[in-house]
Design a protein around this motif. Structure first.
Motif, short mmCIF file in Angstrom:
data_model
loop_
_atom_site.label_atom_id
_atom_site.label_comp_id
_atom_site.label_asym_id
_atom_site.label_seq_id
_atom_site.Cartn_x
_atom_site.Cartn_y
_atom_site.Cartn_z
N UNK A 146 0.85 -1.19 0.00
CA UNK A 146 0.00 0.00 0.00
C UNK A 146 0.88 1.24 0.00
N UNK A 147 0.58 2.19 -0.84
CA UNK A 147 1.44 3.36 -0.99
C UNK A 147 1.29 4.36 0.14
N UNK A 148 0.15 4.36 0.84
CA UNK A 148 -0.05 5.31 1.91
C UNK A 148 -0.57 6.65 1.45
N UNK A 149 -0.94 6.78 0.16
CA UNK A 149 -1.45 8.05 -0.35
C UNK A 149 -2.96 8.10 -0.14
N UNK A 150 -3.39 8.83 0.90
CA UNK A 150 -4.81 8.90 1.22
C UNK A 150 -5.33 10.33 1.17
N UNK A 151 -4.47 11.32 1.30
CA UNK A 151 -4.88 12.71 1.36
C UNK A 151 -4.49 13.44 0.08
N UNK A 152 -5.27 14.47 -0.25
CA UNK A 152 -5.01 15.26 -1.45
C UNK A 152 -3.61 15.87 -1.41
N UNK A 153 -3.20 16.30 -0.23
CA UNK A 153 -1.88 16.93 -0.11
C UNK A 153 -0.77 15.93 -0.42
N UNK A 191 4.39 1.70 -8.28
CA UNK A 191 5.08 0.54 -8.85
C UNK A 191 5.40 -0.43 -7.72
N UNK A 192 4.86 -1.64 -7.82
CA UNK A 192 5.07 -2.63 -6.76
C UNK A 192 6.14 -3.64 -7.16
N UNK A 193 6.95 -3.98 -6.21
CA UNK A 193 8.06 -4.91 -6.44
C UNK A 193 7.55 -6.30 -6.85
N UNK A 194 8.19 -6.87 -7.86
CA UNK A 194 7.93 -8.25 -8.26
C UNK A 194 8.74 -9.17 -7.36
N UNK A 195 8.06 -9.99 -6.57
CA UNK A 195 8.75 -10.82 -5.58
C UNK A 195 9.53 -11.97 -6.20
N UNK A 196 9.34 -12.20 -7.50
CA UNK A 196 10.11 -13.26 -8.16
C UNK A 196 11.57 -12.87 -8.31
N UNK A 234 15.78 -8.01 -6.52
CA UNK A 234 16.09 -6.58 -6.53
C UNK A 234 14.97 -5.78 -5.86
N UNK A 235 15.29 -4.55 -5.50
CA UNK A 235 14.34 -3.67 -4.81
C UNK A 235 13.32 -3.11 -5.80
N UNK A 236 12.26 -2.51 -5.26
CA UNK A 236 11.24 -1.89 -6.10
C UNK A 236 11.85 -0.78 -6.96
N UNK A 237 12.73 0.02 -6.35
CA UNK A 237 13.35 1.11 -7.10
C UNK A 237 14.23 0.58 -8.23
N UNK A 238 14.98 -0.49 -7.98
CA UNK A 238 15.81 -1.08 -9.03
C UNK A 238 14.96 -1.63 -10.16
N UNK A 239 13.84 -2.27 -9.79
CA UNK A 239 12.95 -2.82 -10.82
C UNK A 239 12.28 -1.70 -11.61
N UNK A 240 11.89 -0.63 -10.94
CA UNK A 240 11.28 0.51 -11.63
C UNK A 240 12.28 1.13 -12.61
N UNK A 241 13.51 1.26 -12.19
CA UNK A 241 14.55 1.84 -13.05
C UNK A 241 14.72 1.01 -14.31
N UNK A 242 14.74 -0.31 -14.15
CA UNK A 242 14.91 -1.18 -15.31
C UNK A 242 13.69 -1.10 -16.23
N UNK A 243 12.48 -1.12 -15.64
CA UNK A 243 11.27 -1.01 -16.45
C UNK A 243 11.23 0.31 -17.21
N UNK A 244 11.62 1.39 -16.53
CA UNK A 244 11.63 2.71 -17.19
C UNK A 244 12.61 2.73 -18.35
N UNK A 245 13.72 2.01 -18.21
CA UNK A 245 14.69 1.91 -19.30
C UNK A 245 14.08 1.24 -20.53
N UNK A 262 8.88 4.04 -2.26
CA UNK A 262 7.86 3.56 -3.21
C UNK A 262 8.00 4.32 -4.53
N UNK A 263 8.26 3.62 -5.64
CA UNK A 263 8.32 4.30 -6.94
C UNK A 263 6.91 4.61 -7.48
N UNK A 264 6.83 5.68 -8.26
CA UNK A 264 5.59 6.07 -8.93
C UNK A 264 5.91 6.52 -10.35
#
Length: 336
Positions: A1-8, A51-56, A59-70, A101-103
């Motif tokens: 869960x990202x924890x984003x609940x408020x507009x701010x 972006x949620x980490x693939x448990x398979x 690597x971390x969520x950030x590392x996976x996000x970086x690779x996907x973005x590439x 948490x990547x977005x």
């Protein structure tokens, strides 16, 4: 869960991409109750995607996000048209990080789901264009035959299903009845596929795959295909984009999106081959992969869960259509 609940909180992330949220709303996916945030702005609507980490992978969520973005950036550079417009963060990246948490952000695509044969032909073209866009992939090695990796995993699941190590047959009466009726059919389907994969031409194709890595979306389901109001087709949810087996992806997409409808299957394959014609050995491999009773293996792993009951019900209700679809794929594979 990202924890984003408020507009701010949402606005802090949105501002990094140059947009200001007036309203926001969470939307679900097949896997998560809260999967993507729709952001309303004065310029239109956007999708803010955690972006949620693939448990398979380790690597971390950030590392996976970086690779996907590439991968996504290379597709955009190549002019791939089936990705919704993506926004760049002020850092120049396609993503940002908040509390680990990547977005990422895309335009919100308003539209419908797959409905008719023309939609499936377009989906085939979108997949073929993706699978063709893989020049400059990682160097091949013995470990890089992506299809063989998946086949080895599925063979383990097949053995597990036949041996019933979980005791599912004893624990779940509904599963026990289903298992008694369909176990031998599932075994025959799988063993026929294993035999076809050992044929000389297909075996050679599998061995040679490691020298020709291809990029895949990784999660093409009906929910991740949108036909926009202008009739353009978009693939969404690119979290699992990577180098992988185009043959597994095509076989799974046929099973996951067409409802085993012969017209839809033929349209998807025809659209695919408009862009990327398939050799006979490739067709035979796709047909063999499509035939595998993957849902039965998944149900055997979690026999007492709600998902298992849904899988069993779906397989029972569609068994006749599945067998007809298998025959259609066999005929297509053997076509001269």
């Amino acid at each position: 869960m990202s924890g984003l609940h408020k507009k701010s909180q949402v606005n802090r992330i949105a501002r990094r991409f140059g947009i200001v949220s007036l309203k926001f709303k969470w939307f679900p996916s097949l896997y998560r109750r809260k999967a993507v945030i729709q952001i309303k702005t004065r310029r239109g609507h956007y999708a803010l995607k955690p972006f949620y980490r693939n448990r398979l992978f380790k690597t971390s969520a950030a590392q996976q996000m970086k690779k996907a973005a590439g991968h996504i950036q290379l597709l955009l550079n190549a002019g791939y048209i089936y990705i919704p417009k993506m926004l760049y963060a002020k850092t120049g990246k396609l993503w940002t990080l908040r509390k680990g948490q990547p977005y990422y952000v895309t335009e919100w695509v308003q539209g419908r789901t797959l409905e008719h044969s023309g939609d499936y032909a377009n989906l085939g073209r979108a997949m073929a264009a993706l699978h063709q866009s893989s020049n400059g992939g990682p160097p091949g090695s013995k470990a890089d035959s992506y299809t063989l990796k998946q086949i080895r995993l599925w063979k383990k699941q097949h053995r597990y299903f036949l041996r019933d190590k979980s005791g599912a047959v004893q624990k779940n009466a509904g599963y026990r009845r289903w298992h008694r009726q369909y176990r031998n059919d599932c075994r025959r389907l799988a063993e026929r596929s294993w035999t076809e994969m050992r044929e000389k031409g297909v075996a050679s194709l599998l061995r040679n795959e490691r020298g020709h890595p291809r990029r895949i979306h990784g999660d093409i389901t009906s929910a991740n295909v949108i036909i926009a109001d202008d009739e353009r087709l978009y693939l969404i949810d690119w979290d699992r984009v990577r180098f992988g087996s185009i043959y597994v992806e095509l076989a799974k997409t046929l099973a996951n999106t067409t409802h085993f409808n012969p017209e839809f299957i033929q349209s998807l394959l025809a659209g695919y081959e408009e862009i990327r014609p398939l050799k006979r050995t490739e067709r035979k491999l796709i047909s063999a992969l499509f035939r595998l009773p993957r849902e039965a293996w998944l149900a055997a792993r979690f026999p007492n869960g709600k998902k298992s009951d849904e899988l069993i019900e779906n397989m029972t209700n569609t068994w006749s259509e599945r067998m007809k679809a298998n025959k259609l794929l066999d005929d297509w594979a053997n076509r001269q």
